[in-house]
Design an enzyme around this catalytic site. Structure first.
Site, mmCIF file in Angstrom:
data_model
loop_
_atom_site.group_PDB
_atom_site.id
_atom_site.type_symbol
_atom_site.label_atom_id
_atom_site.label_comp_id
_atom_site.label_asym_id
_atom_site.label_seq_id
_atom_site.Cartn_x
_atom_site.Cartn_y
_atom_site.Cartn_z
ATOM 1 N N GLU A 105 0.668 -1.042 0.478
ATOM 2 C CA GLU A 105 -0.007 0.237 -0.060
ATOM 3 C C GLU A 105 0.710 1.010 0.232
ATOM 4 O O GLU A 105 2.103 1.005 0.617
ATOM 5 C CB GLU A 105 -0.624 -0.076 1.076
ATOM 6 C CG GLU A 105 -1.671 1.796 1.332
ATOM 7 C CD GLU A 105 -2.939 0.970 2.408
ATOM 8 O OE1 GLU A 105 -3.569 1.510 2.583
ATOM 9 O OE2 GLU A 105 -3.034 -0.193 2.602
ATOM 10 N N ASP A 107 0.031 5.781 0.322
ATOM 11 C CA ASP A 107 -1.095 6.120 1.263
ATOM 12 C C ASP A 107 -0.618 7.216 1.713
ATOM 13 O O ASP A 107 0.338 7.784 1.774
ATOM 14 C CB ASP A 107 -0.979 5.869 2.708
ATOM 15 C CG ASP A 107 -1.736 4.496 2.482
ATOM 16 O OD1 ASP A 107 -2.131 3.446 1.634
ATOM 17 O OD2 ASP A 107 -1.734 4.312 4.020
ATOM 18 N N GLU A 109 -3.044 10.473 2.817
ATOM 19 C CA GLU A 109 -4.262 10.168 3.516
ATOM 20 C C GLU A 109 -4.302 11.931 4.738
ATOM 21 O O GLU A 109 -3.272 13.005 5.103
ATOM 22 C CB GLU A 109 -3.631 9.776 5.264
ATOM 23 C CG GLU A 109 -4.376 7.980 4.038
ATOM 24 C CD GLU A 109 -4.770 7.173 5.941
ATOM 25 O OE1 GLU A 109 -6.006 6.103 5.600
ATOM 26 O OE2 GLU A 109 -4.049 7.541 6.964
#
Length: 291
Positions: A105, A107, A109
């Site tokens: 993953e 990311d 955010e």
């Protein structure tokens, strides 16, 4: 520091930098063609003939979408305009992820905050199911006032996070030193808006104010210049003949920009968190940050 003051004080120091940076102008496809709405029902909406997409959050549910295609390496651009006003407790996301145990993953955010306080940009990299590689930033502009381009470049040598084509983070491949790196699992693009008021804002001290719901974030101009994985095999095909991303790193100007971002706007770096790693910092923290 109040949000307006923070952005005003940052503006003067970025004028020269902004002039020298290329703002990404993605050749975007339709969200109808590129994405599936995955949860939230009517809270997720494709608008303007497929050119725009909005996600909303209320006390009952958030919303999200994912790419129809899986990719193995590429450059992924998305323009976002974040939840305005009192966004405390909300998390808006744009990320890549594989599925299953031992997933990979990458990311972005965006952690909301109370009115007048800046967003926190939270980045992380997972490989073989293990993350714990967080870096966080405050932005040098108001991300709720207009659209800005957030980019993930993922190749076999490194991962580069960029904002308006300014590099903010590099995570390099240090497999030779025993550090896992995401390079074999195809990933989809994901985005979501959800409630995380148990941790997202000031360590969970500030909760989501549901009287302000629904909260809405806007997306547009998604572009994947990437190797698309065939759904029935592990073969890949390029989405674009321009493969510059496949060897992309940082030149001298890019290294100057990322140093500026990390010196002026980074608020957390796991590589400096000695209390979290009392037995010694992770191996990659002793290596070059930017190569």
């Amino acid at each position: 520091m109040a949000q307006s003051d923070y952005y005003s004080n940052s503006k003067a120091s970025t004028i020269v930098l902004a002039i020298s940076c290329l703002i990404v102008a993605a050749s975007a496809g339709s969200f109808y063609d590129e994405m599936d709405l995955t949860f939230g029902g009517e809270r997720a909406k494709i608008l303007n003939g497929g050119q725009d997409l909005s996600l909303s959050l209320d006390q009952y549910s958030g919303s999200g979408f994912q790419s129809k295609n899986e990719y193995l390496f590429g450059r992924f651009d998305m323009q976002l305009k974040l939840v305005p006003g009192n966004s405390a407790g909300t998390v808006t996301t744009f990320y890549l992820s594989s599925q299953g145990a031992g997933h990979d993953e990458i990311d972005f955010e965006f952690l909301g905050n109370s009115t007048g306080n800046p967003y926190t940009i939270h980045t992380n990299v997972y490989s073989q199911g293990k993350g714990d590689k967080e870096q966080q930033f405050h932005l040098w502009f108001d991300p709720t006032a207009a659209f800005h381009t957030y980019t993930i470049v993922w190749n076999a040598q490194r991962i580069i996070f960029l904002i308006d084509n300014i590099p903010v983070r590099v995570f390099s491949n240090h497999e030779a030193a025993g550090v896992p790196f995401p390079k074999s699992q195809p990933m989809r693009v994901y985005a979501s808006l959800w409630n995380a008021d148990d941790w997202a804002t000031q360590g969970g001290r500030v909760k989501t104010d549901w009287t302000k719901a629904p909260y809405t974030a806007s997306y547009r101009k998604f572009n994947a210049n990437a190797n698309k994985v065939s759904p029935n095999s592990k073969s890949t095909s390029s989405e674009n003949e321009n493969q510059e991303w496949s060897t992309q790193g940082l030149d001298a100007a890019g290294r100057n920009r990322i140093r500026w971002v990390q010196n002026k706007h980074m608020i957390y770096n796991y590589c400096n968190d000695y209390s979290r790693f009392p037995s010694g910092l992770p191996v990659e923290c002793t290596r070059s940050r930017f190569l």
